[in-house]
Enzyme design. Structure first.
Site, PDB file in Angstrom:
ATOM      1  N   TYR A  24      30.672 -66.899-125.930  1.00  0.00           N
ATOM      2  CA  TYR A  24      31.671 -66.210-125.103  1.00  0.00           C
ATOM      3  C   TYR A  24      31.692 -66.798-123.695  1.00  0.00           C
ATOM      4  O   TYR A  24      32.764 -67.053-123.134  1.00  0.00           O
ATOM      5  CB  TYR A  24      31.372 -64.715-125.052  1.00  0.00           C
ATOM      6  CG  TYR A  24      32.352 -63.937-124.202  1.00  0.00           C
ATOM      7  CD1 TYR A  24      33.646 -63.704-124.637  1.00  0.00           C
ATOM      8  CD2 TYR A  24      31.980 -63.446-122.947  1.00  0.00           C
ATOM      9  CE1 TYR A  24      34.552 -63.003-123.855  1.00  0.00           C
ATOM     10  CE2 TYR A  24      32.881 -62.741-122.159  1.00  0.00           C
ATOM     11  CZ  TYR A  24      34.160 -62.523-122.615  1.00  0.00           C
ATOM     12  OH  TYR A  24      35.061 -61.831-121.834  1.00  0.00           O
ATOM     13  N   SER A 106      32.827 -58.258-111.041  1.00  0.00           N
ATOM     14  CA  SER A 106      34.029 -58.280-111.872  1.00  0.00           C
ATOM     15  C   SER A 106      34.544 -56.875-112.138  1.00  0.00           C
ATOM     16  O   SER A 106      33.778 -55.915-112.218  1.00  0.00           O
ATOM     17  CB  SER A 106      33.721 -58.969-113.203  1.00  0.00           C
ATOM     18  OG  SER A 106      34.771 -58.800-114.132  1.00  0.00           O
ATOM     19  N   GLN A 127      36.260 -58.216-107.523  1.00  0.00           N
ATOM     20  CA  GLN A 127      37.398 -58.859-108.177  1.00  0.00           C
ATOM     21  C   GLN A 127      38.238 -57.824-108.903  1.00  0.00           C
ATOM     22  O   GLN A 127      37.714 -56.944-109.582  1.00  0.00           O
ATOM     23  CB  GLN A 127      36.899 -59.915-109.169  1.00  0.00           C
ATOM     24  CG  GLN A 127      37.984 -60.570-110.001  1.00  0.00           C
ATOM     25  CD  GLN A 127      38.183 -59.867-111.340  1.00  0.00           C
ATOM     26  OE1 GLN A 127      37.280 -59.205-111.842  1.00  0.00           O
ATOM     27  NE2 GLN A 127      39.379 -59.996-111.892  1.00  0.00           N
ATOM     28  N   TYR A 129      41.854 -57.241-111.376  1.00  0.00           N
ATOM     29  CA  TYR A 129      42.988 -57.731-112.151  1.00  0.00           C
ATOM     30  C   TYR A 129      44.218 -56.883-111.846  1.00  0.00           C
ATOM     31  O   TYR A 129      44.102 -55.720-111.469  1.00  0.00           O
ATOM     32  CB  TYR A 129      42.713 -57.620-113.653  1.00  0.00           C
ATOM     33  CG  TYR A 129      41.713 -58.601-114.194  1.00  0.00           C
ATOM     34  CD1 TYR A 129      41.976 -59.971-114.191  1.00  0.00           C
ATOM     35  CD2 TYR A 129      40.509 -58.164-114.741  1.00  0.00           C
ATOM     36  CE1 TYR A 129      41.060 -60.874-114.703  1.00  0.00           C
ATOM     37  CE2 TYR A 129      39.589 -59.060-115.264  1.00  0.00           C
ATOM     38  CZ  TYR A 129      39.872 -60.409-115.237  1.00  0.00           C
ATOM     39  OH  TYR A 129      38.969 -61.299-115.751  1.00  0.00           O
ATOM     40  N   THR A 155      42.585 -61.578-109.040  1.00  0.00           N
ATOM     41  CA  THR A 155      42.792 -62.575-110.090  1.00  0.00           C
ATOM     42  C   THR A 155      44.199 -62.467-110.663  1.00  0.00           C
ATOM     43  O   THR A 155      44.590 -61.403-111.144  1.00  0.00           O
ATOM     44  CB  THR A 155      41.750 -62.412-111.207  1.00  0.00           C
ATOM     45  OG1 THR A 155      40.440 -62.595-110.658  1.00  0.00           O
ATOM     46  CG2 THR A 155      41.975 -63.426-112.321  1.00  0.00           C
ATOM     47  N   ARG A 164      41.187 -67.742-127.288  1.00  0.00           N
ATOM     48  CA  ARG A 164      39.837 -68.308-127.311  1.00  0.00           C
ATOM     49  C   ARG A 164      39.341 -68.351-128.753  1.00  0.00           C
ATOM     50  O   ARG A 164      38.725 -67.407-129.242  1.00  0.00           O
ATOM     51  CB  ARG A 164      38.927 -67.492-126.404  1.00  0.00           C
ATOM     52  CG  ARG A 164      39.422 -67.505-124.963  1.00  0.00           C
ATOM     53  CD  ARG A 164      38.773 -66.469-124.083  1.00  0.00           C
ATOM     54  NE  ARG A 164      39.484 -66.366-122.810  1.00  0.00           N
ATOM     55  CZ  ARG A 164      39.301 -65.392-121.935  1.00  0.00           C
ATOM     56  NH1 ARG A 164      38.428 -64.425-122.185  1.00  0.00           N
ATOM     57  NH2 ARG A 164      39.997 -65.373-120.811  1.00  0.00           N
ATOM     58  N   LYS A 251      42.954 -65.550-106.708  1.00  0.00           N
ATOM     59  CA  LYS A 251      42.223 -66.435-107.618  1.00  0.00           C
ATOM     60  C   LYS A 251      43.103 -66.827-108.808  1.00  0.00           C
ATOM     61  O   LYS A 251      43.661 -65.957-109.474  1.00  0.00           O
ATOM     62  CB  LYS A 251      40.955 -65.741-108.123  1.00  0.00           C
ATOM     63  CG  LYS A 251      40.077 -66.582-109.031  1.00  0.00           C
ATOM     64  CD  LYS A 251      38.807 -65.818-109.394  1.00  0.00           C
ATOM     65  CE  LYS A 251      37.871 -66.655-110.240  1.00  0.00           C
ATOM     66  NZ  LYS A 251      38.412 -66.942-111.576  1.00  0.00           N
ATOM     67  N   HIS A 275      40.479 -70.623-114.425  1.00  0.00           N
ATOM     68  CA  HIS A 275      39.697 -69.597-115.127  1.00  0.00           C
ATOM     69  C   HIS A 275      38.623 -70.252-116.004  1.00  0.00           C
ATOM     70  O   HIS A 275      38.308 -69.770-117.094  1.00  0.00           O
ATOM     71  CB  HIS A 275      40.605 -68.704-115.973  1.00  0.00           C
ATOM     72  CG  HIS A 275      40.181 -67.269-115.996  1.00  0.00           C
ATOM     73  ND1 HIS A 275      40.752 -66.304-115.206  1.00  0.00           N
ATOM     74  CD2 HIS A 275      39.228 -66.623-116.709  1.00  0.00           C
ATOM     75  CE1 HIS A 275      40.188 -65.136-115.441  1.00  0.00           C
ATOM     76  NE2 HIS A 275      39.244 -65.308-116.350  1.00  0.00           N
ATOM     77  N   ARG A 278      39.540 -71.099-119.600  1.00  0.00           N
ATOM     78  CA  ARG A 278      39.567 -70.008-120.573  1.00  0.00           C
ATOM     79  C   ARG A 278      40.951 -69.396-120.760  1.00  0.00           C
ATOM     80  O   ARG A 278      41.111 -68.464-121.542  1.00  0.00           O
ATOM     81  CB  ARG A 278      38.581 -68.910-120.148  1.00  0.00           C
ATOM     82  CG  ARG A 278      37.139 -69.347-120.211  1.00  0.00           C
ATOM     83  CD  ARG A 278      36.197 -68.337-119.559  1.00  0.00           C
ATOM     84  NE  ARG A 278      36.215 -67.045-120.219  1.00  0.00           N
ATOM     85  CZ  ARG A 278      35.570 -66.761-121.349  1.00  0.00           C
ATOM     86  NH1 ARG A 278      34.867 -67.704-121.969  1.00  0.00           N
ATOM     87  NH2 ARG A 278      35.610 -65.554-121.876  1.00  0.00           N
TER      88      ARG A 278
END
Length: 386
Positions: A24, A106, A127, A129, A155, A164, A251, A275, A278
């Site tokens: 991961y 995060s 951070q 989202y 972000t 992924r 970011k 990222h 990713r």
């Protein structure tokens, strides 16, 4: 295992972690071309060696968003860090504080803001989202302010999750994922005892606190998938500014036009980032994208960079390409998985040592002096460094 360089921690982490967790953090999107180029493109950057420069007054410290950093490095926001070591976000934050650099928590951390912030003696970064649930975003910003967070890292390169493929093979997702993860944990007893048992709860702390109920791994995947917001636009920055007056860093910038928009909408900094390879496979590596972005906005806001940084030499390369500082992501998670707080502290010691060697041998006395002049002529011409 002998640890003499940051790269050694990757092998140590692979040995300790269940495969679903190692892959991961180690994997990227699609066929992982960008993931590999992040590392290889940076390694191809040739520096300009200088000699007889009297380097006795060397300094790695720098100022960033009103803070003094021991070196131009911060730990990047990495989701699920608490699954790589017992209460991993706390251990990583303590390591960063001990080495005089910021830690970025995060949104999807295991440990909540309220657990991490009191564990360190310096302000941390947070951070965020852009999510459909704006109530969660407001709640997170309010909690960050209450906890003394100084800098917001916003972000913007995840309006939808990247594809992924490696996760489906490793057991993080795909058929019978829960059973496969359980079997993998059983074959890694040290991790199962230290993190799987003693590291509980394994909630996503920031989300669970808001929702009022535990959020496990499957909930994490489902909740995020349902809440990523493809309608995200620059107007969302104006909305964020209603709730956040401190430094704000955007970011996920890879294009000079987006960097100019970040200036126009009042960002204090940007992170040149894909990222970690990713999200969208096939985009430029950060090292390739950075020079044009620096040419467009250098001096108008702070430029940070991440993706592919594995050594102190890489830090100097990124600064020579135009960054003011860098974020370390995978590298610190490998060290955390292998050795906890002590592992991350040792990694940062290695990074600092490698930076010193590179600066001495390029004749740069301070972080402010690291510029395109530290690059070889061939690299400067190829990278179009300002």
């Amino acid at each position: 295992m002998i640890i003499s360089a940051a790269s050694d921690y990757r092998a140590a982490a692979e040995a300790r972690l269940p495969p679903f967790l190692f892959h991961y953090i180690d994997g990227g999107a699609y066929a992982e071309h960008t993931l590999r180029r992040n590392v290889s493109d940076l390694a191809d950057i040739a520096l300009r060696q200088r000699v007889l420069r009297n380097m006795s007054d060397l300094s790695l410290s720098t100022e960033l968003f009103g803070e003094t950093l021991a070196m131009p490095v911060a730990l990047a926001p990495v989701g699920l860090t608490g699954m790589y070591a017992r209460r991993g976000e706390v251990q990583a934050a303590r390591a960063a504080a001990a080495r005089g650099i910021p830690f970025t928590l995060s949104t999807v951390s295991v440990c909540p803001i309220e657990e991490v912030a009191p564990a360190i003696d310096r302000p941390m970064w947070f951070q965020l989202y852009v999510l459909k649930d704006r109530g969660f975003m407001r709640n997170a910003l309010e909690r960050a302010k209450t906890a003394g967070v100084t800098t917001l890292v916003f972000t913007v390169d995840m309006p939808t999750p990247g594809a992924r493929y490696r996760d489906a093979h490793s057991g993080m997702s795909g058929p019978n994922a829960s059973l496969r993860r359980m079997l993998q944990a059983m074959t890694h007893p040290r991790w199962a005892w230290d993190v799987g048992l003693l590291g509980k709860p394994h909630d996503l702390g920031n989300i669970s606190t808001y929702r009022g109920s535990p959020t496990g791994l499957q909930d994490y995947i489902g909740w995020l998938a349902a809440n990523f917001d493809p309608s995200i636009s620059w107007k969302d920055l104006e909305w964020i500014r209603e709730f956040w007056t401190g430094p704000m860093v955007i970011k996920g910038i890879l294009d000079p036009e987006d960097a100019r928009d970040a200036v126009r909408f009042g960002a204090d900094g940007i992170v040149v980032s894909n990222h970690g390879g990713r999200q969208l496979d096939g985009v430029l590596s950060s090292a390739r994208a950075l020079p044009a972005i620096a040419d467009a906005v250098k001096g108008e806001l702070k430029i940070l960079a991440d993706s592919g940084i594995r050594s102190g030499l890489d830090v100097v390369r990124m600064l020579a390409l135009g960054a003011d500082a860098v974020l370390l992501g995978r590298a610190f998670v490998y060290a955390l998985a292998a050795g906890g707080q002590a592992g991350v502290e040792n990694l940062l010691t290695l990074i600092e040592r490698e930076m010193r060697v590179a600066m001495i041998l390029t004749g740069t006395h301070s972080v402010a002096e690291i510029s395109g002049d530290a690059l070889s002529r061939v690299t400067r011409e190829a990278a179009v460094v300002p």
